[in-house]
Scaffold this active site. Structure first.
Site, PDB file in Angstrom:
ATOM      1  N   ARG A 169      -9.590   1.258   2.883  1.00 50.01           N
ATOM      2  CA  ARG A 169     -10.593   1.066   1.979  1.00 50.01           C
ATOM      3  C   ARG A 169     -11.249   2.320   2.166  1.00 50.01           C
ATOM      4  NH1 ARG A 169     -11.748  -3.124   5.091  1.00 50.01           N
ATOM      5  NH2 ARG A 169     -11.971  -4.917   3.311  1.00 50.01           N
ATOM      6  N   HIS A 174      -0.181   2.252   9.394  1.00 44.03           N
ATOM      7  CA  HIS A 174      -1.758   2.690   9.872  1.00 44.03           C
ATOM      8  C   HIS A 174      -1.154   4.207  11.034  1.00 44.03           C
ATOM      9  CE1 HIS A 174      -5.491   2.616  12.604  1.00 44.03           C
ATOM     10  NE2 HIS A 174      -6.229   3.025  11.246  1.00 44.03           N
TER      11      HIS A 174
END
Length: 673
Positions: A388, A418
Site C-alpha cells: 500500500r 513481505h
C-alpha cells in the site's frame, strides 16, 4: 474485554510520537518534524483504518470485529481520542514550538500581521499569485467534490460560498516574506490568500481551511492474474473518489456553513472532524532548512564501518568465510546495494532472485538488477504490487526491469510477499555457489537511513538451500516447500513459534527458568496473544518490545507479573523483529520480517532466520534488554495506554547505545574471523 482493539492501540502509539514534540532534549526543528510524523501517520490512519471501519459499518452490518468491538463504537472512540490529541497538538505548536522558534530568529507568522508584514503579504500576492488561481462559486451547487487530501479555503462572503484550492506544489506552502540579521519571517500560503481576500472576494469575506480524506483501500479481488497490474493502475485512480473517511474543518466555521458543505458532499455527521486553522501538518517535512542553525537539528553521528567488507578485495570470498551482519542506520545500507552491483558486473554470476516490497524511486538495488538483466543473467523479481502507497513505484520498477530482460512476477495468488531477501548464483572453482541476503527491513536505501533494521549476507548452505525453496515456490506456486532451519510463513512460522513457547512451558514446569524476549512492531494475532498468556501462566517470564499496535491485556495475576511490554519511540523508527527463546540456557535466536499479526503469520510470505553466532546472539539480546530499560525513550505499553515513561536515569537512549554496541560487534566479528 480480552483484547485491546488494534486501532485504539495504534492511536496510543501515535500519542507517543506526539510526546516527542514536548521533549526538551530533542532539538527544536526536529520536534517540528515529529509533528509532521504524527500528522502523516494520522492521515494514513484515516485513509486506511477509519475508511475500513466506515465501510464495515455501512455495508457489513456494524458487526463485532475479532476483538469484540463494533465499528460504530471504535469510530466514536477514535473521534474522542483524536480530538484530544489534536487539541494537544495545537497547544504544543502554538504555545511551545512557535515561541521557541521566534527566540531563535525564526518568526512563523500565524496571528494578526503587523503593517509591514501585511504589506509584504500583499506585495507577494500581487507579484506571484494574483493572476494564477481559480475561485469556485459553490453557493448553489447541489453536489460538491473535493480532491483527496487537498487543502481548500472555504470562503464565506455574505450569503455566498466559494472554494479555493491551495496548490502547494505550484506555490509552496511556506513562504519567506523577509530575511535579515534580525531573523526570518515565514508565512503560509493560506494566509497570503487570507490577507488578500479583499482584492478578489470582498472586504467582509472570511476563509476557513477544509480537507477531505478518502478510503485508500484498492479492493482488488483475491484472485491474482496476469492483468493484476492493470487492475492496480485502474484502482489507484479511484483513491481520488473513494468513500470519505473524514472532512477536517476549522472549528471556527459557523455550523450552518460546514453543515451546508457536508450536505453538498453527501457526508454523514460522523465524517466531520473539527480541527485548527491549518491542516496537513505533515507538510512540515518541507519546512525551510536553516543551515546556519545546526544546533536546531540532530547532530550527525558517523556510521559504523564494516571493516571486513571495507578491507576485502573479494566480497564473495569474505562472505564464504563467515556471514556478514549489518545493522542500519548505524551502518550504511549501501553495503547491500554495492554487493548486488558487484554481482551484476561479475561474469561468473549467472542468476539473481529477489523480493521487492517497497523500493524508492531512484533505487540502486533496482539499477543493479537492471544491469544484471541487460548483461544476460537470469533475474527473477517478485515485485509486491499490493504494497500500500508504494504500488506506483513497484509497478514502475517491475515494468522497467521486465523491459531489461528480467522475469518479473507482480505478487502471488492470495498471498502478499513481505520477505526481505535475495539469492545470487555464481560459478566457482568448486562448482556453483549461492550467496544470499536475509533482512528485517525493506531493500530500500531511503528508508534504511531512518528505519532501524538488521540484515545478514551469507553463503551458509543451511540458508541458501532453503531460500532456493522459497523462490521455487514463488516462481511456480505449486511446490510444497520443506524447511528445517528457516521459519517461513505461512508454512511453518506460526507452528514453530508455538512449539518454541511450548518448550519454554515444559522447561518451566520442570523447574528450569523459562524466559522469552520478543521485539516486534505489532502484537495483534489473537492466537499468539493467548499462547503468550498460557506461557506466562506457566511461570515463564516474557519481555516484549512492541513499538506500535499491542492488543494484549493481562487476564490473570501471573500474566500481570510475568509479561512486561515496552515501546520505544526515538529518532529512528524501530523496525527490527527479534525472537529470543532461552531454551534452557541454549538460546534459540531469530531475526524476521514478520510481526506477530495475523496477516504476517497467515497471509504473507515471511522469512524468519536463525542466528547461530554467539556474538550476534549476545548483541541482539543486549539490544532488547537496553530498550526494556530505556528511561529516556521507553514507555510502558499496557492496557491503560497512558504511555508512562520507564523509571530510571539513563544518560543515553537505547538508540544512542546501539552505535556503541554495533561498533563492538564489528570488532568482535573481525577478530573472530
Amino acid at each position: 474485554m480480552k483484547y485491546i482493539d488494534r486501532d485504539i492501540s495504534w492511536l496510543a502509539f501515535n500519542e507517543r510520537i506526539l510526546q516527542e514534540v514536548e521533549n526538551p532534549d530533542i532539538p527544536l526543528l526536529e520536534r517540528l518534524k515529529f509533528i509532521a510524523i504524527y500528522s502523516s501517520n494520522l492521515e494514513e490512519f484515516y485513509k486506511v483504518r477509519v475508511a475500513s471501519l466506515r465501510f464495515s459499518q455501512k455495508y457489513k452490518g456494524d458487526k463485532k470485529n475479532k476483538y469484540a468491538y463494533r465499528p460504530s463504537f471504535i469510530l466514536q472512540e477514535i473521534n474522542s481520542i483524536v480530538s484530544k490529541q489534536q487539541e494537544k497538538l495545537g497547544e504544543l505548536f502554538y504555545h511551545l514550538l512557535l515561541p521557541a522558534m521566534s527566540h531563535e530568529g525564526i518568526h512563523f507568522l500565524f496571528d494578526k500581521l503587523n503593517d509591514q508584514d501585511q504589506q509584504l503579504a500583499e506585495q507577494y500576492f500581487q507579484q506571484h499569485i494574483k493572476e494564477d488561481f481559480s475561485l469556485i462559486d459553490i453557493t448553489n451547487e447541489p453536489d460538491v467534490e473535493l480532491k483527496n487530501q487537498a487543502i481548500y479555503l472555504y470562503i464565506l462572503d455574505r450569503q455566498k460560498t466559494y472554494l479555493l484550492e491551495m496548490d502547494y506544489e505550484k506555490w509552496g506552502r511556506f513562504i519567506t516574506l523577509h530575511n535579515d540579521k534580525k531573523g526570518t519571517r515565514i508565512i503560509q500560503l493560506d494566509d497570503i490568500f487570507r490577507y488578500n481576500l479583499k482584492h478578489f472576494v470582498g472586504v467582509n469575506a472570511k476563509a476557513y481551511a477544509v480537507k477531505i480524506s478518502r478510503d485508500a483501500e484498492l479492493y482488488i479481488d483475491d484472485e491474482q492474474d496476469a492483468d493484476i497490474v492493470h487492475k492496480i493502475k485502474k484502482s489507484l485512480k479511484k483513491r481520488e473518489t473513494g468513500l470519505p473517511s473524514r472532512l477536517l474543518f476549522n472549528e471556527d466555521i459557523p455550523f450552518k456553513y460546514i453543515n451546508k458543505l457536508r450536505k453538498q458532499m453527501n457526508l454523514d455527521m460522523t465524517s466531520l472532524i473539527p480541527g485548527g486553522k491549518y491542516h496537513s501538518y505533515y507538510d512540515f517535512f518541507t519546512f525551510p532548512e536553516f543551515k546556519d542553525k545546526m544546533h536546531l537539528y540532530f547532530s550527525h553521528q558517523a556510521q559504523v564501518p564494516c571493516t571486513r567488507l571495507d578491507e576485502s578485495n573479494n566480497w564473495f570470498d569474505e562472505i564464504q568465510q563467515q556471514d556478514v551482519f549489518l545493522s542500519y542506520p548505524y551502518q550504511d545500507f549501501n553495503y547491500v546495494s554495492r554487493f548486488l552491483m558487484m554481482a551484476a558486473e561479475d561474469p561468473d554470476v549467472t542468476e539473481i532472485n529477489i523480493t521487492l516490497y517497497r523500493v524508492n524511486d531512484s533505487s540502486d538495488i533496482c539499477k543493479a538488477l537492471e544491469l544484471a538483466a541487460q548483461k544476460g543473467k537470469h533475474v527473477f523479481v517478485l515485485a509486491e504490487v499490493q504494497a500500500r502507497f508504494d504500488e506506483v513505484s513497484n509497478i514502475y520498477w517491475g515494468e522497467r526491469l521486465k523491459e531489461a530482460g528480467a522475469k518479473v512476477k507482480f505478487g502471488l495468488n492470495k498471498l502478499k510477499v513481505h520477505a526481505k531477501t535475495f539469492t545470487i548464483h555464481r560459478k566457482e572453482n568448486t562448482g556453483s555457489a549461492v550467496y544470499a541476503y536475509l533482512g528485517t527491513g525493506n531493500l530500500n536505501e531511503k528508508t534504511a537511513k531512518i528505519y532501524a533494521d538488521h540484515g545478514v549476507l551469507t553463503a551458509d548452505m543451511r540458508f541458501t538451500t532453503e531460500l532456493n525453496e522459497v523462490f521455487r515456490y514463488m516462481k511456480k506456486e505449486t511446490s510444497n516447500p520443506k524447511f528445517h532451519h528457516l521459519l517461513v510463513a505461512p508454512f511453518t512460522l506460526r507452528q514453530s513459534l508455538a512449539d518454541l513457547l511450548d518448550k519454554e512451558i515444559r522447561l518451566a514446569k520442570q523447574g528450569v527458568e523459562g524466559l522469552v524476549h520478543i521485539k516486534v512492531n505489532s502484537l495483534e494475532d489473537l492466537s499468539m496473544i493467548d499462547h503468550l498468556r498460557e506461557t506466562a501462566d506457566a511461570g515463564v517470564k516474557i519481555k516484549l518490545v512492541v513499538r506500535g499496535i499491542c492488543c494484549y491485556t493481562p487476564l490473570t495475576e501471573k500474566q500481570q507479573q510475568n509479561i512486561t511490554i515496552v515501546s520505544v519511540v526515538d529518532q529512528y523508527l524501530e523496525h527490527t523483529r527479534i525472537y529470543h527463546f532461552n531454551n534452557g540456557g541454549n538460546p534459540k535466536v531469530y531475526l524476521a520480517s514478520a510481526d506477530w499479526m495475523t496477516r504476517n503469520l497467515s497471509g504473507r510470505i515471511e522469512v524468519c532466520f536463525p542466528i547461530w553466532d554467539s556474538n550476534i546472539q549476545s548483541f541482539l539480546l543486549k539490544q532488547i534488554k537496553t530498550q526494556l530499560a530505556d528511561s529516556k525513550k521507553g514507555r510502558i505499553n499496557d492496557n491503560v495506554n497512558n504511555n508512562q515513561y520507564l523509571k530510571g536515569n539513563n544518560s543515553k537512549s537505547s538508540q544512542e547505545m546501539m552505535f556503541i554496541f554495533v561498533k563492538e560487534l564489528m570488532q568482535q566479528t573481525a577478530f573472530s574471523k
